[in-house]
Scaffold this active site. Structure first.
Site, short mmCIF file in Angstrom:
data_model
loop_
_atom_site.label_atom_id
_atom_site.label_comp_id
_atom_site.label_asym_id
_atom_site.label_seq_id
_atom_site.Cartn_x
_atom_site.Cartn_y
_atom_site.Cartn_z
N GLY A 92 -17.59 -26.55 -30.93
CA GLY A 92 -16.38 -26.36 -30.13
C GLY A 92 -16.63 -26.67 -28.66
O GLY A 92 -15.97 -26.13 -27.78
N ASP A 133 -20.54 -29.58 -33.58
CA ASP A 133 -19.22 -29.05 -33.92
C ASP A 133 -19.08 -27.57 -33.54
O ASP A 133 -18.38 -26.81 -34.21
CB ASP A 133 -18.93 -29.25 -35.42
CG ASP A 133 -19.14 -30.70 -35.81
OD1 ASP A 133 -18.56 -31.56 -35.15
OD2 ASP A 133 -19.91 -30.96 -36.75
N GLY A 181 -17.53 -36.22 -32.89
CA GLY A 181 -16.08 -36.04 -32.93
C GLY A 181 -15.76 -34.75 -32.22
O GLY A 181 -16.28 -33.70 -32.57
N HIS A 182 -14.94 -34.82 -31.20
CA HIS A 182 -14.55 -33.62 -30.46
C HIS A 182 -13.09 -33.35 -30.71
O HIS A 182 -12.27 -34.25 -30.58
CB HIS A 182 -14.75 -33.83 -28.95
CG HIS A 182 -16.17 -33.65 -28.53
ND1 HIS A 182 -16.68 -34.23 -27.41
CD2 HIS A 182 -17.17 -32.94 -29.07
CE1 HIS A 182 -17.95 -33.88 -27.28
NE2 HIS A 182 -18.27 -33.11 -28.28
N THR A 211 -30.10 -36.83 -35.98
CA THR A 211 -29.44 -38.02 -35.48
C THR A 211 -30.47 -38.92 -34.79
O THR A 211 -31.67 -38.64 -34.81
CB THR A 211 -28.24 -37.64 -34.58
OG1 THR A 211 -27.51 -38.83 -34.27
CG2 THR A 211 -28.67 -36.94 -33.29
N SER A 227 -14.68 -17.90 -27.02
CA SER A 227 -13.49 -18.58 -27.52
C SER A 227 -12.89 -17.76 -28.66
O SER A 227 -13.59 -17.36 -29.59
CB SER A 227 -13.85 -19.99 -27.98
OG SER A 227 -12.74 -20.59 -28.59
N THR A 228 -11.58 -17.53 -28.57
CA THR A 228 -10.92 -16.64 -29.53
C THR A 228 -9.89 -17.35 -30.41
O THR A 228 -9.11 -16.70 -31.11
CB THR A 228 -10.23 -15.48 -28.77
OG1 THR A 228 -9.27 -16.05 -27.86
CG2 THR A 228 -11.22 -14.65 -27.98
N ARG A 282 -34.98 -53.81 -28.34
CA ARG A 282 -34.49 -54.63 -27.22
C ARG A 282 -33.83 -55.93 -27.66
O ARG A 282 -34.03 -56.99 -27.07
CB ARG A 282 -35.61 -54.88 -26.19
CG ARG A 282 -35.84 -53.65 -25.35
CD ARG A 282 -37.27 -53.40 -25.04
NE ARG A 282 -38.00 -53.06 -26.25
CZ ARG A 282 -39.33 -52.99 -26.33
NH1 ARG A 282 -40.05 -53.28 -25.28
NH2 ARG A 282 -39.91 -52.62 -27.43
P1 IMP Z 1 -25.90 -40.23 -37.63
O1 IMP Z 1 -26.01 -39.66 -36.25
O2 IMP Z 1 -24.55 -40.81 -37.92
O3 IMP Z 1 -27.04 -41.16 -37.92
O4 IMP Z 1 -26.06 -39.02 -38.65
C1 IMP Z 1 -27.29 -38.30 -38.79
C2 IMP Z 1 -27.03 -36.83 -39.06
O5 IMP Z 1 -26.44 -36.23 -37.89
C3 IMP Z 1 -26.04 -36.55 -40.17
O6 IMP Z 1 -26.42 -35.35 -40.82
C4 IMP Z 1 -24.70 -36.34 -39.46
O7 IMP Z 1 -23.82 -35.55 -40.21
C5 IMP Z 1 -25.19 -35.63 -38.21
N1 IMP Z 1 -24.30 -35.82 -37.05
C6 IMP Z 1 -24.22 -36.89 -36.21
N2 IMP Z 1 -23.31 -36.69 -35.25
C7 IMP Z 1 -22.81 -35.46 -35.44
C8 IMP Z 1 -21.85 -34.66 -34.74
O8 IMP Z 1 -21.26 -35.05 -33.73
N3 IMP Z 1 -21.59 -33.43 -35.26
C9 IMP Z 1 -22.24 -32.96 -36.36
N4 IMP Z 1 -23.15 -33.67 -37.05
C10 IMP Z 1 -23.44 -34.90 -36.59
MG MG Z 2 -17.81 -32.70 -33.79
#
Ligand code: IMP
Ligand code: MG
Length: 368
Positions: free
Chosen positions: A47, A45, A74-75, A223, A353-354, A170
């Protein structure tokens, strides 16, 4: 009839038609040709979406291809008054002249993907590698029902962890096994490498952030895959020798969602005082906020092979910088912050980025 004919090479594929149009247009512009990776330097996150959108408009890539885990990302991209949150389609979609791809390392949730391509109107220029792992409803149910994943790790509940584990075992399906995805299937690695052979520009978009890498992050609070630049190249089938630039995106005030250590975390009261509360794009959870972490920035820059850095949210360091598009408009406080960040990272900060909107950026790449 048609598939046979296409196999014999008499009909150009949808990919070839799209890239021909893009290339024809690009010949009219004088573009720099290169392969650039954009990744997150902290916990996600940062940006990246906004940085990708800006670079795409400047550098006019023929392909923007996504690496990273899957729809847990999420972007957010803001253009004018409109805000777009995307989870599967590359955030570079806002640049209308690129083919959009999802590399074979990425997990695809067909429901999320099909919803996005229609919502964004990018069906005709979006492609998925046939080898992508598929997220089934059952993976989402397992992610959400697991106390370990949901409560201890704080997963996004989007099925990525269970789907990646089935992929390693697999047993999972691939994108090419899903009839609804048939129109979108291509060999992303082939397409990206062919574009580079032809001297075209390609952007490889990372997701998540360095601190939640399965290999280098704060395990087990991470993750389900590596998130560093090498992984983003591998996700797209691009060898390390073909990468020209790695832009690592750092947030002036880093954030973290989910559980796990966060050495520079501030209290909720402090972030409230600073007026910088944030909520996740996917899960809408409140993000934890911290101050700049120079040590982490340096380590992250090293492992990502950073060549240039981007800093987002400089307007939070000094609100007087909001919307600036020229380095000269920055205050001393902001310039000092950037100078310290450059020292920590050990590479030049070329993008600042501002504000949230795509045009609110200072681009110093030309000065390098
Ligand atoms: P998972 O990837 O859904 O299994 O989540 C594992 C950890 O990674 C958690 O703490 C999520 O909040 C974090 N996480 C996964 N994807 C993102 C992302 O795109 N942005 C920020 N945190 C993420
Ligand atoms: Mg994000």
């Amino acid at each position: 009839m048609e598939p046979d004919c296409r196999e014999r090479g008499c009909l150009p594929s949808r990919y070839h038609i799209v890239t021909f149009i893009i290339k024809y247009r690009s010949i009219l512009h004088d573009r720099t040709m290169s392969c650039t990776i954009i990744v997150g330097g902290f916990f996600g996150d940062e940006g990246k979406g906004k940085i990708v959108a800006h670079i795409a408009h400047q550098d006019r890539p023929s392909i923007i291809s996504r690496g990273g885990v899957g729809p847990n990302a999420g972007h957010t991209v803001c253009i004018g008054e409109k805000e777009y949150g995307v989870r599967m389609v590359p955030s570079g979609f806002v640049y209308p002249e690129s083919a959009l791809m999802i590399g074979s390392g990425v997990l695809v949730d067909p429901r999320v993907f099909l919803h996005e391509v229609d919502l964004l109107g990018v069906r005709d220029r979006t492609f998925v590698d046939g080898r992508c792992g598929v997220i089934e409803e059952e993976h989402i149910a397992r992610d959400r029902a697991s106390r370990h994943l949901r409560e201890k790790i704080g997963s996004t509940g989007t099925g990525c962890g269970p789907a990646n584990s089935d992929r390693v075992l697999r047993t999972s399906r691939q994108a090419k096994d899903v009839p609804e995805l048939a129109d979108f299937i291509t060999d992303v690695a082939q397409d990206v490498n062919s574009a580079l052979d032809k001297g075209e520009t390609v952007l490889l978009e990372g997701t998540q952030g360095f601190g939640i890498s399965l290999y280098f992050g704060t395990y087990p609070f991470v993750t389900s895959k590596d998130t560093s630049a090498s992984q983003i190249a591998a996700d797209n089938g691009v060898g390390p020798t073909r990468i020209d630039d790695v832009i690592v995106v750092f947030k002036a005030y880093p954030t973290r969602v989910g559980e796990g250590p966060f050495s520079t975390e501030m209290t909720m009261e402090r972030s409230h005082e600073l007026g910088i509360e944030e909520f996740g794009t996917v899960t809408h959870r409140q993000r934890r906020i911290g101050t700049w972490d120079g040590k982490m920035a340096r380590y992250s820059a090293m492992i990502n092979g950073c060549t240039q850095a981007a800093i987002t949210g400089i307007d939070r360091i000094d609100p007087a910088c909001f919307g600036a598009t020229d380095y000269g408009q920055l205050s001393k406080k902001a310039k000092d912050f950037i100078a310290q960040a450059e020292k920590d990272i050990g590479k030049p900060v070329t993008l600042i980025s501002t504000g949230p909107e795509m045009s609110q950026i200072i681009d110093l790449r030309g000065d390098l």
